[in-house]
Design a protein around this motif. Structure first.
Motif, PDB file in Angstrom:
ATOM      1  N   LYS A   1       0.813  -1.231   0.000  1.00 38.91           N
ATOM      2  CA  LYS A   1       0.000   0.000   0.000  1.00 38.91           C
ATOM      3  C   LYS A   1       0.838   1.270   0.000  1.00 38.91           C
ATOM      4  CE  LYS A   1      -4.177  -1.824   2.143  1.00 38.91           C
ATOM      5  NZ  LYS A   1      -3.825  -3.104   2.738  1.00 38.91           N
ATOM      6  N   THR A   2       2.125   1.184   0.338  1.00 41.39           N
ATOM      7  CA  THR A   2       2.941   2.399   0.427  1.00 41.39           C
ATOM      8  C   THR A   2       4.088   2.373  -0.594  1.00 41.39           C
ATOM      9  OG1 THR A   2       4.465   1.377   1.989  1.00 41.39           O
ATOM     10  CG2 THR A   2       2.554   2.503   2.932  1.00 41.39           C
ATOM     11  N   THR A   3       4.625   3.566  -0.876  1.00 41.41           N
ATOM     12  CA  THR A   3       5.725   3.660  -1.837  1.00 41.41           C
ATOM     13  C   THR A   3       6.941   2.899  -1.302  1.00 41.41           C
ATOM     14  OG1 THR A   3       4.919   5.903  -2.070  1.00 41.41           O
ATOM     15  CG2 THR A   3       6.905   5.362  -3.286  1.00 41.41           C
ATOM     16  N   GLN A   4       7.187   3.032   0.024  1.00 46.18           N
ATOM     17  CA  GLN A   4       8.322   2.316   0.609  1.00 46.18           C
ATOM     18  C   GLN A   4       8.122   0.804   0.453  1.00 46.18           C
ATOM     19  OE1 GLN A   4      11.238   3.657   1.794  1.00 46.18           O
ATOM     20  NE2 GLN A   4      11.845   1.493   1.751  1.00 46.18           N
ATOM     21  N   GLY A   5       6.868   0.383   0.661  1.00 52.67           N
ATOM     22  CA  GLY A   5       6.548  -1.039   0.516  1.00 52.67           C
ATOM     23  C   GLY A   5       6.829  -1.513  -0.901  1.00 52.67           C
ATOM     24  N   VAL A   6       6.516  -0.680  -1.873  1.00 51.20           N
ATOM     25  CA  VAL A   6       6.743  -1.049  -3.279  1.00 51.20           C
ATOM     26  C   VAL A   6       8.248  -1.185  -3.532  1.00 51.20           C
ATOM     27  CG1 VAL A   6       6.525  -0.262  -5.667  1.00 51.20           C
ATOM     28  CG2 VAL A   6       4.591  -0.038  -4.113  1.00 51.20           C
ATOM     29  N   GLN A   7       9.025  -0.215  -3.012  1.00 51.52           N
ATOM     30  CA  GLN A   7      10.480  -0.285  -3.214  1.00 51.52           C
ATOM     31  C   GLN A   7      11.056  -1.561  -2.585  1.00 51.52           C
ATOM     32  OE1 GLN A   7      12.362   1.591  -5.259  1.00 51.52           O
ATOM     33  NE2 GLN A   7      13.820  -0.034  -4.775  1.00 51.52           N
ATOM     34  N   ASN A   8      10.584  -1.852  -1.347  1.00 52.38           N
ATOM     35  CA  ASN A   8      11.055  -3.081  -0.679  1.00 52.38           C
ATOM     36  C   ASN A   8      10.715  -4.310  -1.516  1.00 52.38           C
ATOM     37  OD1 ASN A   8      11.848  -1.486   1.414  1.00 52.38           O
ATOM     38  ND2 ASN A   8      10.130  -1.994   2.754  1.00 52.38           N
TER      39      ASN A   8
ATOM     40  N   HIS B   1       5.145 -28.294 -11.034  1.00 46.53           N
ATOM     41  CA  HIS B   1       5.472 -26.904 -10.718  1.00 46.53           C
ATOM     42  C   HIS B   1       4.818 -26.523  -9.390  1.00 46.53           C
ATOM     43  CE1 HIS B   1       6.303 -22.655 -11.952  1.00 46.53           C
ATOM     44  NE2 HIS B   1       5.318 -22.441 -11.109  1.00 46.53           N
ATOM     45  N   LEU B   2       5.545 -25.761  -8.569  1.00 47.42           N
ATOM     46  CA  LEU B   2       5.005 -25.338  -7.272  1.00 47.42           C
ATOM     47  C   LEU B   2       4.883 -23.820  -7.245  1.00 47.42           C
ATOM     48  CD1 LEU B   2       7.406 -27.563  -5.123  1.00 47.42           C
ATOM     49  CD2 LEU B   2       5.009 -28.092  -5.683  1.00 47.42           C
ATOM     50  N   HIS B   3       3.695 -23.331  -6.901  1.00 50.85           N
ATOM     51  CA  HIS B   3       3.470 -21.884  -6.884  1.00 50.85           C
ATOM     52  C   HIS B   3       3.463 -21.409  -5.424  1.00 50.85           C
ATOM     53  CE1 HIS B   3       2.138 -18.046  -8.337  1.00 50.85           C
ATOM     54  NE2 HIS B   3       1.032 -18.080  -7.624  1.00 50.85           N
ATOM     55  N   MET B   4       4.466 -20.617  -5.040  1.00 47.17           N
ATOM     56  CA  MET B   4       4.602 -20.230  -3.639  1.00 47.17           C
ATOM     57  C   MET B   4       3.839 -18.938  -3.356  1.00 47.17           C
ATOM     58  SD  MET B   4       6.643 -22.729  -2.975  1.00 47.17           S
ATOM     59  CE  MET B   4       6.836 -22.409  -1.233  1.00 47.17           C
ATOM     60  N   TYR B   5       2.906 -19.008  -2.400  1.00 48.53           N
ATOM     61  CA  TYR B   5       2.253 -17.792  -1.912  1.00 48.53           C
ATOM     62  C   TYR B   5       3.218 -17.151  -0.927  1.00 48.53           C
ATOM     63  CZ  TYR B   5      -2.166 -19.455  -3.877  1.00 48.53           C
ATOM     64  OH  TYR B   5      -3.162 -19.875  -4.732  1.00 48.53           O
ATOM     65  N   THR B   6       4.028 -16.211  -1.403  1.00 52.30           N
ATOM     66  CA  THR B   6       5.099 -15.673  -0.533  1.00 52.30           C
ATOM     67  C   THR B   6       4.578 -14.755   0.561  1.00 52.30           C
ATOM     68  OG1 THR B   6       5.515 -13.639  -1.795  1.00 52.30           O
ATOM     69  CG2 THR B   6       6.668 -15.636  -2.537  1.00 52.30           C
ATOM     70  N   MET B   7       3.398 -14.180   0.378  1.00 49.27           N
ATOM     71  CA  MET B   7       2.890 -13.129   1.263  1.00 49.27           C
ATOM     72  C   MET B   7       3.923 -12.002   1.384  1.00 49.27           C
ATOM     73  SD  MET B   7       0.060 -14.522   1.682  1.00 49.27           S
ATOM     74  CE  MET B   7      -0.796 -13.358   2.724  1.00 49.27           C
ATOM     75  N   ASN B   8       4.661 -11.804   0.316  1.00 45.70           N
ATOM     76  CA  ASN B   8       5.725 -10.788   0.220  1.00 45.70           C
ATOM     77  C   ASN B   8       6.861 -11.030   1.209  1.00 45.70           C
ATOM     78  OD1 ASN B   8       4.076  -9.749  -1.699  1.00 45.70           O
ATOM     79  ND2 ASN B   8       3.972  -7.685  -0.874  1.00 45.70           N
TER      80      ASN B   8
ATOM     81  N   TYR C   1      10.297  -4.492  -4.804  1.00 44.81           N
ATOM     82  CA  TYR C   1      11.173  -4.590  -5.978  1.00 44.81           C
ATOM     83  C   TYR C   1      12.499  -5.233  -5.594  1.00 44.81           C
ATOM     84  CZ  TYR C   1       8.198  -1.702  -8.977  1.00 44.81           C
ATOM     85  OH  TYR C   1       7.158  -1.224  -9.733  1.00 44.81           O
ATOM     86  N   ASP C   2      13.052  -4.795  -4.438  1.00 41.86           N
ATOM     87  CA  ASP C   2      14.334  -5.362  -3.991  1.00 41.86           C
ATOM     88  C   ASP C   2      14.193  -6.867  -3.753  1.00 41.86           C
ATOM     89  OD1 ASP C   2      15.300  -2.836  -4.118  1.00 41.86           O
ATOM     90  OD2 ASP C   2      15.214  -2.442  -1.952  1.00 41.86           O
ATOM     91  N   ARG C   3      13.086  -7.227  -3.099  1.00 43.26           N
ATOM     92  CA  ARG C   3      12.871  -8.644  -2.778  1.00 43.26           C
ATOM     93  C   ARG C   3      12.679  -9.463  -4.062  1.00 43.26           C
ATOM     94  NH1 ARG C   3       9.092  -8.074   1.170  1.00 43.26           N
ATOM     95  NH2 ARG C   3      10.803  -7.813   2.612  1.00 43.26           N
ATOM     96  N   MET C   4      11.889  -8.902  -4.993  1.00 43.96           N
ATOM     97  CA  MET C   4      11.647  -9.619  -6.252  1.00 43.96           C
ATOM     98  C   MET C   4      12.967  -9.866  -6.973  1.00 43.96           C
ATOM     99  SD  MET C   4       8.246  -7.559  -7.350  1.00 43.96           S
ATOM    100  CE  MET C   4       8.278  -7.770  -9.093  1.00 43.96           C
ATOM    101  N   ASP C   5      13.788  -8.835  -6.970  1.00 45.92           N
ATOM    102  CA  ASP C   5      15.082  -8.930  -7.647  1.00 45.92           C
ATOM    103  C   ASP C   5      15.936 -10.036  -7.021  1.00 45.92           C
ATOM    104  OD1 ASP C   5      16.445  -7.969  -9.756  1.00 45.92           O
ATOM    105  OD2 ASP C   5      17.573  -6.467  -8.622  1.00 45.92           O
ATOM    106  N   ARG C   6      15.967 -10.029  -5.665  1.00 48.86           N
ATOM    107  CA  ARG C   6      16.769 -11.055  -4.959  1.00 48.86           C
ATOM    108  C   ARG C   6      16.194 -12.451  -5.195  1.00 48.86           C
ATOM    109  NH1 ARG C   6      16.724  -7.576  -0.664  1.00 48.86           N
ATOM    110  NH2 ARG C   6      15.078  -8.742   0.383  1.00 48.86           N
ATOM    111  N   MET C   7      14.876 -12.557  -5.055  1.00 51.82           N
ATOM    112  CA  MET C   7      14.261 -13.886  -5.174  1.00 51.82           C
ATOM    113  C   MET C   7      14.371 -14.416  -6.598  1.00 51.82           C
ATOM    114  SD  MET C   7      11.011 -13.499  -2.628  1.00 51.82           S
ATOM    115  CE  MET C   7      10.517 -15.212  -2.444  1.00 51.82           C
ATOM    116  N   TYR C   8      14.464 -13.487  -7.528  1.00 50.72           N
ATOM    117  CA  TYR C   8      14.548 -13.915  -8.912  1.00 50.72           C
ATOM    118  C   TYR C   8      15.862 -14.629  -9.213  1.00 50.72           C
ATOM    119  CZ  TYR C   8      12.921 -14.086 -13.611  1.00 50.72           C
ATOM    120  OH  TYR C   8      12.456 -14.551 -14.807  1.00 50.72           O
ATOM    121  N   GLN C   9      16.871 -14.351  -8.372  1.00 52.30           N
ATOM    122  CA  GLN C   9      18.149 -15.041  -8.560  1.00 52.30           C
ATOM    123  C   GLN C   9      18.000 -16.556  -8.409  1.00 52.30           C
ATOM    124  OE1 GLN C   9      20.939 -13.344  -9.451  1.00 52.30           O
ATOM    125  NE2 GLN C   9      19.611 -11.556  -9.474  1.00 52.30           N
TER     126      GLN C   9
END
Ligand code: FAD
Length: 312
Positions: free
Chosen positions: A23-30, A270-277, A32-40
């Motif tokens: 819901k917040t801009t800071q949350g969105v930035q966090n 295939h396993l789809h993980m509900y990460t809950m962010n 993006y960082d997490r998505m980038d890391r998890m994508y590795q």
């Protein structure tokens, strides 16, 4: 996406991550960082949920667009049609299309918490299958379209055979993969898959896997989704319920065991993980299953194109 899922049938199981819109801009930035890391860790795709009614729709489409076209992650956009003007659906699809996103999870959506009432907009859609038809009519085969499946029933329809018929209508309308509601009982899921196949539905079935993070969240989610908790889960988690760390470790073992059973059943690749962010719990499960990429392999990303890219 469907091609990627099919091509993984003979090889190592694959996985994906679901994220919701903060819901917040800071949350969105966090995020993006997490998505980038998890994508590795090389998920086959990531998906972004949609707030029913289109609340935060701009943020959802921004996230989809950034993750697909800037971060370069194969992205699936959830899209609901509850309480939402068709124009909003058109805008969301157009933005997904422009960003290069090729995957939509077409949903009806839950009623808003405030009114609890489901409403069909004038000229809008009644069911997810109508949204599937609409996307196919407008975009042909551009999008791979997923739909929701409910191995243990839906709050508005408990009868499994009836729900499987509705699921078949969604697939007949043009959906080409299914992602399921969370569950903890592998046997119920496997029996449901058998019935789905018997009904003539032959698209990939992707189980939604919810990690166990705390005892309270585990109980709340099971109650919310009205799903069965196997005795083994209850006994083992009850014994450690006041120790969050222990709950996570025991939970990891239980969920990893459940995933192994699913993978052995032959219905699932295939396993789809509900990460809950959150990162940790999903990673612990994938690690236990031996599905995380070795560190050396990460560098291969720079020279070897992602194996699941649709364009390959
Ligand atoms: P439908 O398949 O249209 O079914 C809705 C209801 O109508 C069901 O009770 C069904 O039995 C009934 N029905 C279907 N077809 C017919 C018919 N022909 N005649 C009569 N009755 C019929 N919600 C969100 O708001 N945002 C999300 O991002 C989101 N992501 C989800 C992801 C997954 C994997 C799952 C499983 C659910 C998700 N949901 C999400 C929740 C979902 O929106 C709700 O469960 C919603 O109540 C039903 O959506 P559906 O697409 O399954 O609807």
């Amino acid at each position: 996406l469907q091609k990627n899922l099919e091509s993984s049938e003979t090889s190592k199981p694959t996985f994906s991550f679901e994220f919701f819109v903060p819901k917040t801009t800071q949350g969105v930035q966090n995020l993006y960082d997490r998505m980038d890391r998890m994508y590795q860790t090389r998920p086959q795709f990531i998906d972004i949920t949609w707030n029913a009614g289109g609340k935060l729709s701009q943020l959802s489409t921004d996230l989809v667009s950034t993750s697909q076209s800037v971060l370069g992650l194969e992205t699936c956009m959830h899209l609901t049609c509850t309480n939402m003007p068709v124009q909003l659906i058109d805008d969301a699809l157009a933005r997904a299309y422009e960003s290069g996103c090729q995957n939509i999870l077409a949903l009806r959506g839950d009623p808003p918490v405030t009114t609890g009432e489901w409403k069909q907009c004038e000229g809008g859609f009644a069911y997810a299958k109508d949204l599937v038809c609409y996307i196919r009519q407008k975009y042909g085969d551009h999008f791979d379209i997923g739909v929701a499946g409910y191995p243990e029933g839906h709050p508005e329809e408990e009868a499994t055979p009836q729900l499987i018929q509705y699921l078949k209508e969604k697939v007949d309308a043009g959906a080409n993969f299914i992602i399921t509601q969370m569950f903890y009982d592998a046997d119920i899921f496997i029996e449901w898959c058998r019935q789905v196949r018997q009904a003539g539905i032959d698209v990939p079935i992707i189980p939604g896997i919810m990690p166990i993070t705390t005892y309270a969240a585990f109980m709340r989610r099971a109650d919310w989704c009205k799903i069965k908790i196997p005795d083994e889960f209850m006994t083992k988690l009850d014994a450690v319920k006041d120790d969050d760390q222990a709950v996570r470790e025991v939970g990891t073992g239980l969920i990893a065991g459940m995933c192994q059973k699913l993978l052995k059943s032959g219905y699932v690749t295939h396993l789809h993980m509900y990460t809950m962010n959150l990162e940790k719990a999903s990673m612990m499960i994938l690690d236990k299953l031996g599905l995380l990429t070795e560190e050396d392999d990460i560098f291969r990303d720079e020279v070897v194109p992602m194996p699941w890219r649709k364009s390959l």
